[in-house]
Design an enzyme around this catalytic site. Structure first.
Site, mmCIF file in Angstrom:
data_model
loop_
_atom_site.group_PDB
_atom_site.id
_atom_site.type_symbol
_atom_site.label_atom_id
_atom_site.label_comp_id
_atom_site.label_asym_id
_atom_site.label_seq_id
_atom_site.Cartn_x
_atom_site.Cartn_y
_atom_site.Cartn_z
ATOM 1 N N LYS A 124 0.821 -1.216 0.000
ATOM 2 C CA LYS A 124 0.000 0.000 0.000
ATOM 3 C C LYS A 124 0.854 1.264 0.000
ATOM 4 O O LYS A 124 0.413 2.305 -0.463
ATOM 5 C CB LYS A 124 -0.944 0.007 1.187
ATOM 6 C CG LYS A 124 -2.074 -1.000 1.040
ATOM 7 C CD LYS A 124 -3.144 -0.826 2.109
ATOM 8 C CE LYS A 124 -4.297 -1.767 1.884
ATOM 9 N NZ LYS A 124 -3.933 -3.191 2.132
HETATM 10 C C1 LIG Z 1 -4.555 -4.253 1.375
HETATM 11 C C2 LIG Z 1 -3.841 -5.546 1.282
HETATM 12 C C3 LIG Z 1 -4.265 -6.562 0.388
HETATM 13 C C4 LIG Z 1 -5.497 -6.429 -0.477
HETATM 14 O O1 LIG Z 1 -5.354 -5.468 -1.473
HETATM 15 P P1 LIG Z 1 -6.648 -4.845 -2.215
HETATM 16 O O2 LIG Z 1 -6.118 -3.755 -3.049
HETATM 17 O O3 LIG Z 1 -7.532 -4.322 -1.093
HETATM 18 O O4 LIG Z 1 -7.305 -5.931 -2.963
HETATM 19 C C5 LIG Z 1 -3.494 -7.715 0.295
HETATM 20 N N1 LIG Z 1 -2.405 -7.886 1.070
HETATM 21 C C6 LIG Z 1 -1.976 -6.948 1.947
HETATM 22 C C7 LIG Z 1 -0.768 -7.217 2.767
HETATM 23 C C8 LIG Z 1 -2.673 -5.740 2.084
HETATM 24 O O5 LIG Z 1 -2.231 -4.826 2.963
#
Ligand SMILES: *Cc1c(COP(=O)(O)O)cnc(C)c1O
Length: 481
Positions: A124
């Site tokens: 993220k």
């Molecule tokens: C947010 C997150 C996801 C999921 O991603 P999306 O964009 O919400 O589908 C998967 N793995 C981790 C470690 C995350 O922080």
């Protein structure tokens, strides 16, 4: 580039929505999500030029297509400031940190795209770090300020705080459930000493935090007076920033622009894989987009059956890949908009049911019959699968992966095809999930440099009752209205 709503709202002629108009907004006025009016299509010569670009150049080429209301020189400065080796400092010794998202080859035709080298060790950060700089740029330009209110069970909150710390015109008020985050997550968030970051530890559970954010956001007078905003996963800039690493990975895994690759994506809110879908719509030769869920399999169910049935919050299971524990996928509406041929009235009809807590069923429709044309396949992974995959990758490839990445690899391998490179997206580092790593491997995960003793750093947070008025009072005290 003009933006429209998945539910049909368009501004009057002469006042079309542009990138910076939707940057700070949440939902569109009709409750839909912002989408580009149409996708830029890349020609063979564009791809050939991009193959030679580094991450920053690639980001500028792609994002300038979507954010064409920001002068190119300004956008370049923002991108150059964001994607530096300084921020992405956890690359291995044999990797160039300027690469930002290095591709690691596990065996011929099987790769891992390292996306978790940012400050909170999760993918993220890649979008959020850009968002922080974009917010600061637009707020400064408009002489405005913004107070970000959010709720977190750990990951999104820390990623947002590390992106917004020290930014001019921005304050963050982040609610988290007192004592419910891991020691590592707590240390990561609460050790931030920046005066614009406020950690509010709520005596309650995550749902209490989320309810407070909703209640404050629904108080339109308060929201306007104190300029309350969010950084939630439906933010278009977050989705668009993620398109870049699909291109970066594609060029790293192939030699010629005709070759196709498949991606496997650990999914929750459908933000990451939505960026992959858009890359594919732009002309990147992606064969399959393999969507992986954990036990919370609402998306896997849709891609197998055509039925989208969001779960009640109480039905959401707590798993060892907690960032994928979702009951409804907030970005999924973007894909369905494309799937139904951009028929906004159809989307409105489908989400009338979803917004009332219902479901919809596209099985038997020509749209669902054509779903393979969009490249999507899916699968689910359980706690036992995660343990087995973490072990398997550690034994075969001497690589320690986290629980979410394990879900992606497990489902990715089920859909792997001979002759098509498979790129599995790494979404977090194992250091964040020590308990499950211990269960799988009988040892503690390694921590990247700088994270060895973060639990010992001084922490700063305020304990608060699960009470909307108490949170409003806290914000009012810290914001000059
Ligand atoms: C947010 C997150 C996801 C999921 O991603 P999306 O964009 O919400 O589908 C998967 N793995 C981790 C470690 C995350 O922080």
């Amino acid at each position: 580039m003009e933006y429209i709503s998945t539910r049909g709202h368009v501004k009057d002629a002469g006042s079309a929505s542009r990138f910076t108009d939707i940057l700070l907004a949440g939902l569109m006025p009709d409750g839909g999500l912002a989408m580009p009016m149409d996708y830029p299509r890349l020609a063979a010569s564009d791809l050939a030029a991009m193959r030679r670009m580094n991450y920053r150049e690639l980001a500028l080429s792609l994002l300038s297509l979507f954010a064409d209301d920001i002068p190119l020189a300004d956008l370049k400065a923002i991108i150059d400031r964001t994607y530096t080796a300084d921020i992405y400092c956890n690359a291995r010794a044999d990797e160039d940190p300027q690469d930002i998202t290095p591709l690691r080859t596990l065996e011929p035709g099987l790769h891992l795209l390292a996306l978790s080298n940012g400050p909170t060790l999760a993918f993220k950060d890649i979008a959020m770090q850009l968002l922080g700089n974009l917010f600061e740029y637009v707020l400064t330009r408009n002489g405005q300020s913004l107070n970000i209110l959010g709720a977190t069970s750990g990951d999104t909150g820390s990623s947002a705080e590390y992106a917004m710390r020290g930014k001019r015109g921005i304050r963050v008020f982040m609610l988290s459930p007192l004592g419910k985050m891991s020691a590592f997550q707590t240390a990561q968030m609460f050790s931030l000493q920046d005066p614009n970051i406020h950690n509010l530890a709520v005596r309650g559970v995550f749902d209490d935090c989320q309810d407070i954010v909703k209640a404050v956001s629904n108080d339109h007078a308060f929201k306007a007076k104190y300029r309350i905003g969010t950084v939630n996963s439906i933010n278009w800039a977050r989705v668009s920033a993620q398109i870049v690493y699909y291109f970066k990975a594609y060029f790293a895994a192939t030699r010629h622009d005709g070759e196709a690759v498949s991606f496997s994506v650990p999914s929750g809110n459908f933000g990451n894989i939505c960026a992959g879908h858009i890359a594919r719509m732009m002309g990147l030769p992606i064969r399959r987009l393999i969507l992986a869920t954990n036990e919370n399999d609402v998306l896997d169910e849709f891609f197998r059956t055509g039925v989208y049935r969001p779960r009640a919050t109480a039905e959401t299971r707590q798993t060892s890949s907690p960032s994928m524990d979702i009951s409804k996928a907030s970005n999924f509406e973007r894909f369905v908009f494309d799937l139904v041929g951009r028929d906004a009235s159809k989307v409105r009809e489908l989400w009338t049911s979803v917004d009332r807590g219902g479901a919809f069923d596209l099985s038997g429709t020509p749209w669902f019959a054509g779903i393979a044309d969009h490249g999507f396949v899916s699968g689910r992974s359980t706690h036992a699968d995660r343990l087995a995959t973490i072990r398997r990758v550690f034994e075969r490839h001497e690589l320690m992966i986290d629980t979410h990445t394990a879900d992606g690899i497990k489902v990715g391998l089920e859909h792997r095809e001979a002759g098509v490179p498979l790129i599995c997206l790494e979404t977090a580092l194992p250091a964040k999930f020590a308990e499950t790593i211990g269960e799988a491997l009988g040892r503690a995960p390694l921590r990247p440099p700088g994270f060895e003793n973060i639990e010992d750093l001084p922490q700063r947070s305020v304990v608060i009752e699960p009470d909307v008025q108490a949170v409003k009072d806290f914000i009012a005290r810290h914001v000059a209205a």
